[in-house]
Write a protein that holds these residues in place. Structure first.
Motif, PDB file in Angstrom:
ATOM      1  N   ASN A  27      35.477  37.416  38.883  1.00 39.29           N
ATOM      2  CA  ASN A  27      34.723  37.387  37.634  1.00 39.29           C
ATOM      3  C   ASN A  27      35.520  37.254  36.454  1.00 39.29           C
ATOM      4  O   ASN A  27      35.146  36.371  35.527  1.00 39.29           O
ATOM      5  CB  ASN A  27      33.577  38.574  37.564  1.00 39.29           C
ATOM      6  N   SER A  28      36.633  37.895  36.344  1.00 37.46           N
ATOM      7  CA  SER A  28      37.565  38.133  34.976  1.00 37.46           C
ATOM      8  C   SER A  28      38.623  37.090  35.195  1.00 37.46           C
ATOM      9  O   SER A  28      39.480  36.971  34.301  1.00 37.46           O
ATOM     10  CB  SER A  28      37.692  39.493  34.974  1.00 37.46           C
ATOM     11  N   THR A  31      38.647  31.904  35.716  1.00 38.46           N
ATOM     12  CA  THR A  31      38.781  30.874  34.535  1.00 38.46           C
ATOM     13  C   THR A  31      40.262  30.937  34.081  1.00 38.46           C
ATOM     14  O   THR A  31      40.753  29.869  33.873  1.00 38.46           O
ATOM     15  CB  THR A  31      37.950  31.102  33.560  1.00 38.46           C
ATOM     16  N   GLN A 181      42.750  33.072  25.723  1.00 40.43           N
ATOM     17  CA  GLN A 181      42.278  33.329  26.999  1.00 40.43           C
ATOM     18  C   GLN A 181      42.684  34.549  27.492  1.00 40.43           C
ATOM     19  O   GLN A 181      42.052  35.272  28.326  1.00 40.43           O
ATOM     20  CB  GLN A 181      42.174  32.226  27.859  1.00 40.43           C
ATOM     21  N   SER A 184      40.397  37.027  26.053  1.00 35.88           N
ATOM     22  CA  SER A 184      39.073  37.151  26.522  1.00 35.88           C
ATOM     23  C   SER A 184      39.136  37.634  27.757  1.00 35.88           C
ATOM     24  O   SER A 184      38.010  38.169  28.348  1.00 35.88           O
ATOM     25  CB  SER A 184      38.292  35.682  26.219  1.00 35.88           C
ATOM     26  N   SER A 185      40.004  37.333  28.823  1.00 34.62           N
ATOM     27  CA  SER A 185      39.950  37.711  29.977  1.00 34.62           C
ATOM     28  C   SER A 185      40.141  39.203  30.210  1.00 34.62           C
ATOM     29  O   SER A 185      39.636  40.109  31.032  1.00 34.62           O
ATOM     30  CB  SER A 185      41.112  37.030  30.706  1.00 34.62           C
ATOM     31  N   LEU A 188      36.840  40.921  29.107  1.00 41.43           N
ATOM     32  CA  LEU A 188      35.837  40.710  30.342  1.00 41.43           C
ATOM     33  C   LEU A 188      36.250  41.858  31.447  1.00 41.43           C
ATOM     34  O   LEU A 188      35.414  42.514  32.103  1.00 41.43           O
ATOM     35  CB  LEU A 188      35.820  39.403  31.054  1.00 41.43           C
ATOM     36  N   SER A 189      37.459  41.955  31.719  1.00 40.93           N
ATOM     37  CA  SER A 189      37.796  42.758  32.645  1.00 40.93           C
ATOM     38  C   SER A 189      37.669  44.329  32.464  1.00 40.93           C
ATOM     39  O   SER A 189      37.282  45.080  33.233  1.00 40.93           O
ATOM     40  CB  SER A 189      39.428  42.701  33.087  1.00 40.93           C
ATOM     41  N   GLU A 263      34.438  33.701  29.200  1.00 42.75           N
ATOM     42  CA  GLU A 263      34.833  35.305  29.119  1.00 42.75           C
ATOM     43  C   GLU A 263      34.303  36.076  28.059  1.00 42.75           C
ATOM     44  O   GLU A 263      33.663  37.020  28.169  1.00 42.75           O
ATOM     45  CB  GLU A 263      36.399  35.085  29.190  1.00 42.75           C
ATOM     46  N   ILE A 286      28.902  36.319  34.181  1.00 41.53           N
ATOM     47  CA  ILE A 286      29.862  35.271  34.126  1.00 41.53           C
ATOM     48  C   ILE A 286      29.424  33.711  34.537  1.00 41.53           C
ATOM     49  O   ILE A 286      29.931  32.928  33.992  1.00 41.53           O
ATOM     50  CB  ILE A 286      31.121  35.722  34.697  1.00 41.53           C
TER      51      ILE A 286
END
Length: 337
Positions: A27-28, A31, A181, A184-185, A188-189, A263, A286
Motif C-alpha cells: 500500500n505504501s 508507487t 514522493q 508522501s510515501s 502513508l506509511s 499517497e 490507496i
C-alpha cells in the motif's frame, strides 16, 4: 491453562500484525517502487520506519477502542479471539499468495465478529445479538466510502498539482516529484501504522480482559502498542512483492507526480478516519486514490478488469473470514480445546 492460552493468543495476534505488515507493505511502497524512486529494499526500510514512528506520536488509540467494542464482551472469550485470529491469518496468507490486495483490517474484523456470532449460537442467542450494529454499520459503510473518498481526494490533488506545474520544465518537475514522493510515501506509511496496528491492540486488550488480567475500562498496558507497532514494522520490512506488482502497475501506470498525489490522498483519508476512530482499510483507500489519479488522464487509463476483481475480493473478505472463524470456533468446542 488460561495463562498458556493467553500467551498463545498474544503470539498469534503479533503474527497477524506481522502478516498485516508484509501484506499491506504494498500500500505504501508500490508507487515509490514502480516509479523507481527507491529500490524495493530501501522502500520497505523507509515504510517500516514510519510505521513504527506512529508509536511515539499516537496515544489516544481510538481505532483500538472501536475494534474492542465490535463484539459485546458477554460473547467474548479466549476461544472467540483465538478463532478470529486464526481465520484472519489464514485469509491474509491466502490473498497474499495469490497477490490479491485484500483488507487485513476487514479480515480481522470479520474473523472476530464471526467467532463471536458462533459463540452466541452456542449460548442459545441469536447470532446477530453478539455484534454491535453501532460499530458494524460504520465499518460496512466505509468499505464503500473509503475508496471513493481516496478517489475524490486523489483526483482533486492531481488536478491542482497539474495546474500549479503547467509551466514547469518536465525534467525538473520529475526530479522534484521524486523527492516529494519520499515524503508522501512516509506519510502513508505513518497513517498505515496508526490505523492498522491499533486493530490488533483492541483484540489484545480484550484478551487481557477475558483472562481477567485487567478489568474492562482499565488503561491499556504500554507493552501492547509497543509490541503491535514493532510487529507491523517488521512485517513491512519483509515486503509483499506480489501485491506490490498489482498495486504499482496493474491498476494504472504511475508516474512520480501521480505517486505523490495517490499517497497524499490516501494519507489524508486515513488521517481523517483515524481521527474519528473508524477502522478503515488501507488497501481500499490507496486503491481508490490510485484510480482517482488514473482518471485525471482518461477513464480508459484505469484497468477496470483488474479493479473489478479487487472489488470482489473486498466484498467477500468479511463474510469468508467470519465463516472460517465460525468453523474454527466450532472445532475448538467439539474437540474440547
Amino acid at each position: 491453562m488460561v495463562t498458556t492460552l493467553l500467551v498463545f493468543v498474544v503470539a498469534l495476534a503479533l503474527i497477524f500484525d506481522y502478516t498485516n505488515g508484509f501484506h499491506d507493505a504494498a500500500n505504501s511502497i508500490a508507487t515509490v517502487v514502480s516509479t523507481k524512486v527507491l529500490t524495493p529494499f530501501q522502500a520497505v526500510l523507509w515504510a517500516a520506519a514510519f510505521n513504527f514512528l506512529a508509536y511515539f506520536v499516537v496515544k489516544d488509540h481510538k481505532v483500538a477502542n472501536f475494534v474492542s467494542k465490535i463484539v459485546f464482551e458477554h460473547y467474548v472469550n479466549m476461544h472467540v479471539i483465538l478463532a478470529g485470529l486464526i481465520a484472519a491469518i489464514t485469509w491474509n496468507l491466502t490473498t497474499w499468495w495469490f497477490g490479491i490486495p485484500s483488507s487485513s483490517s476487514h479480515t480481522l474484523i470479520g474473523g472476530f465478529a464471526g467467532a463471536g456470532m458462533t459463540n452466541a449460537l452456542y449460548m442459545g442467542s441469536n447470532a446477530l445479538a453478539a455484534v454491535s450494529m453501532h460499530y458494524i454499520i460504520p465499518i460496512i459503510l466505509y468499505i464503500v466510502l473509503a475508496p471513493f473518498i481516496g478517489l475524490f481526494v486523489g483526483y482533486v490533488i492531481t488536478i491542482i498539482i497539474l495546474h500549479i506545474c503547467k509551466n514547469a520544465r518536465p525534467a525538473a518537475a520529475e526530479r522534484w516529484f521524486k523527492v516529494l514522493q519520499l515524503i508522501s510515501s512516509g506519510l502513508l506509511s505513518f497513517a498505515h501504522g496508526t490505523n492498522d496496528a491499533q486493530k490488533v491492540m483492541g483484540i489484545l486488550y480484550l484478551a487481557l480482559i477475558s483472562s481477567k488480567i485487567i478489568h474492562s475500562g482499565a488503561v491499556m498496558p504500554e507493552w501492547i502498542p509497543l509490541a503491535c507497532y514493532s510487529a507491523i514494522a517488521l512485517g513491512t520490512m519483509s515486503g509483499g512483492w506480489k501485491i506490490v506488482k498489482t498495486m504499482g502497475s496493474k491498476i494504472t501506470k504511475i508516474t512520480p507526480l501521480e505517486g505523490v498525489s495517490a499517497e497524499t490522498a490516501a494519507a489524508i483519508t486515513l488521517g481523517f478516519t483515524e481521527h474519528f476512530g473508524i477502522p478503515v482499510s488501507t488497501t481500499h483507500t490507496i486503491t481508490g486514490s490510485i484510480i482517482g489519479v488514473g482518471l485525471t488522464k482518461r477513464v480508459s487509463a484505469v484497468r477496470w478488469g483488474v479493479t473489478i476483481n479487487l472489488v470482489w475480493a473486498w466484498i467477500i473478505t468479511i463474510p469468508i473470514s467470519a465463516l472460517i472463524a465460525g468453523v474454527i470456533f466450532a472445532l475448538l468446542r467439539i474437540t474440547g480445546y
